[in-house]
Design a protein around this motif. Structure first.
Motif, short mmCIF file in Angstrom:
data_model
loop_
_atom_site.label_atom_id
_atom_site.label_comp_id
_atom_site.label_asym_id
_atom_site.label_seq_id
_atom_site.Cartn_x
_atom_site.Cartn_y
_atom_site.Cartn_z
N LEU A 1 1.84 -5.56 0.97
CA LEU A 1 0.68 -4.94 0.32
C LEU A 1 0.69 -3.42 0.51
O LEU A 1 0.42 -2.66 -0.42
N ARG A 2 0.99 -3.01 1.73
CA ARG A 2 1.01 -1.57 2.02
C ARG A 2 2.12 -0.89 1.23
O ARG A 2 1.92 0.21 0.66
N THR A 3 3.29 -1.51 1.16
CA THR A 3 4.42 -0.90 0.46
C THR A 3 4.16 -0.79 -1.05
O THR A 3 4.40 0.27 -1.66
N VAL A 4 3.64 -1.87 -1.63
CA VAL A 4 3.46 -1.91 -3.08
C VAL A 4 2.26 -1.07 -3.52
O VAL A 4 2.36 -0.19 -4.38
N PHE A 5 1.09 -1.35 -2.94
CA PHE A 5 -0.14 -0.75 -3.46
C PHE A 5 -0.50 0.59 -2.84
O PHE A 5 -1.30 1.33 -3.41
N SER A 6 0.07 0.92 -1.69
CA SER A 6 -0.21 2.22 -1.08
C SER A 6 0.94 3.19 -1.27
O SER A 6 0.76 4.29 -1.81
N VAL A 7 2.14 2.77 -0.85
CA VAL A 7 3.28 3.69 -0.89
C VAL A 7 3.79 3.88 -2.32
O VAL A 7 3.96 5.02 -2.78
N ASN A 8 4.02 2.79 -3.04
CA ASN A 8 4.62 2.89 -4.38
C ASN A 8 3.61 3.27 -5.46
O ASN A 8 3.85 4.18 -6.25
N LEU A 9 2.48 2.54 -5.52
CA LEU A 9 1.50 2.79 -6.58
C LEU A 9 0.45 3.82 -6.20
O LEU A 9 -0.13 4.46 -7.08
N GLY A 10 0.18 3.98 -4.91
CA GLY A 10 -0.80 4.96 -4.47
C GLY A 10 -2.23 4.61 -4.80
O GLY A 10 -3.09 5.49 -4.89
N TRP A 11 -2.53 3.31 -4.98
CA TRP A 11 -3.88 2.90 -5.34
C TRP A 11 -4.84 2.91 -4.14
O TRP A 11 -6.03 3.13 -4.32
N PHE A 12 -4.31 2.63 -2.97
CA PHE A 12 -5.14 2.54 -1.78
C PHE A 12 -4.53 3.37 -0.65
O PHE A 12 -3.31 3.60 -0.64
N PRO A 13 -5.36 3.80 0.31
CA PRO A 13 -4.81 4.50 1.49
C PRO A 13 -3.89 3.58 2.28
O PRO A 13 -4.05 2.36 2.27
N SER A 14 -2.94 4.16 2.97
CA SER A 14 -1.94 3.36 3.68
C SER A 14 -2.22 3.21 5.17
O SER A 14 -1.58 2.39 5.83
N TYR A 15 -3.16 3.97 5.71
CA TYR A 15 -3.41 3.87 7.14
C TYR A 15 -4.80 4.42 7.46
O TYR A 15 -5.42 5.15 6.65
N GLY A 16 -5.30 4.08 8.65
CA GLY A 16 -6.56 4.63 9.15
C GLY A 16 -7.79 3.96 8.58
O GLY A 16 -7.71 3.02 7.77
N ARG A 17 -8.95 4.46 8.99
CA ARG A 17 -10.25 3.94 8.53
C ARG A 17 -10.93 4.89 7.57
O ARG A 17 -11.70 4.47 6.72
N LEU A 18 -10.68 6.18 7.72
CA LEU A 18 -11.27 7.20 6.85
C LEU A 18 -10.22 8.26 6.56
O LEU A 18 -9.37 8.56 7.40
#
Length: 334
Positions: free
Chosen positions: A151-168
């Protein structure tokens, strides 16, 4: 209802006392004793003796256990050997993040799992039933850490839809009230912080909810199938009651009893088992802290963690009993 709650609370006391005995025995059976475990294998006899005196380990066993119980009641879980800070302060700093992630995951699991399980049972043998059972099996089989990484690789790193780390996101000014970032944003009117916190929660919550969703789907489906075959459901349908009334008052209300038990147990397991998910997303909850404590043999932290999780299970068990009594008042008389 009050007597029912008081009775349940009194029944929890022996459970906590039994756990305290097990913890005390575990600490005193560590290789070389607690002092050697804290100081390491290369500790000298003089250093071990000094720690034993400081911790009161040179006292009789019953005196040690009495002091152990007294500290637990006072909320004194000791001092972390790694950070030098009181264990209780460390938990209060990190536990809200784990609670927020676990609550988000279990809410997501219930919101998806109960309706999907119900409609799968209503359409037994149909495409929805097959899809629900198959997807739940896949959800149980996929390791949580692997799903979190994907999920992190696809939606955060590749697509950039969601943050990849942290709470804020760095730079977001958020006023802390409860330690729950989403709730704090709502309470203070900082809705940009609320949305930012939610966006950080989505991916780790989906990963953490994968197994609970699968369990709830299968449990709801099996329970609804059992209730649908009961005489009172057929009687209600033969009387011409509206489908909505039969569905909510006769089917779901009775089918939810075993599901509530599963949700309670799953919530407790989420609070104690979010280590891998928090590590993948660098979430800053109690999970990563416990992993560090295990690596560093920080036994005061581990004891505090066990007591925290035990208390969480106790409170969740009480809430499950209360939910049972509200759905089925007959439970209160037992």
């Amino acid at each position: 209802m009050l007597r029912f709650v008081v009775r349940r609370l009194l029944q929890l006391i022996p459970t906590l006392l039994g756990l305290s005995v097990l913890l005390f025995i575990w600490l005193n059976r560590l290789p070389g004793g607690p002092a050697s475990a804290i100081l390491g294998e290369k500790a000298t006899e003089a250093e071990v003796a000094r720690i034993n005196r400081a911790l009161g380990l040179d006292q009789p066993v019953y005196v040690q256990y009495g002091r152990f119980i007294k500290r637990l009641i006072e909320g004194d879980l000791g001092t972390s050997t790694q950070t030098g800070q009181p264990v209780m302060d460390e938990f209060l700093l990190r536990f809200p993040a784990t609670v927020e992630l676990s609550l988000m995951a279990i809410v997501l699991a219930v919101a998806v799992g109960v309706p999907l399980g119900y409609f799968a049972a209503k359409r037994r043998g149909g495409w929805l039933d097959v899809a629900a059972v198959s997807s739940s099996l896949i959800g149980i089989c996929i390791p949580v850490f692997f799903l979190a990484f994907m999920l992190r690789t696809v939606f955060s790193v590749n697509l950039g839809w969601f943050p990849s780390y942290g709470r804020l996101t760095t730079g977001i000014n958020a006023t802390e009230v409860t330690g729950l970032a989403v709730l704090d944003g709502l309470l203070t009117g900082e809705f940009d912080a609320t949305w930012d916190a939610l966006s950080h929660l989505i991916l780790p919550a989906i990963a953490l909810a994968s197994i609970p969703v699968a369990v709830i789907v299968r449990m709801t489906r099996a329970s609804v199938l059992e209730v649908l075959g009961e005489d009172y459901v057929r009687t209600a349908e033969s009387k011409g009651l509206r489908k909505g009334v039969v569905r909510t008052r006769h089917v779901l209300r009775n089918a939810l009893l075993p599901v509530i038990t599963s949700v309670g147990l799953l919530t407790g397991s989420l609070l104690s088992g979010a280590v891998l998910t928090e590590s993948v997303f660098t979430f800053g909850g109690i999970g990563s802290f416990i992993r560090t404590a295990i690596d560093g043999r920080d036994y005061p932290v581990l004891v505090g963690f066990i007591m925290f999780i035990a208390m969480a299970y106790v409170l969740i068990n009480l809430l499950v009993d209360l939910a049972y009594s509200l759905i089925d008042p007959r439970v209160r008389v037992h």
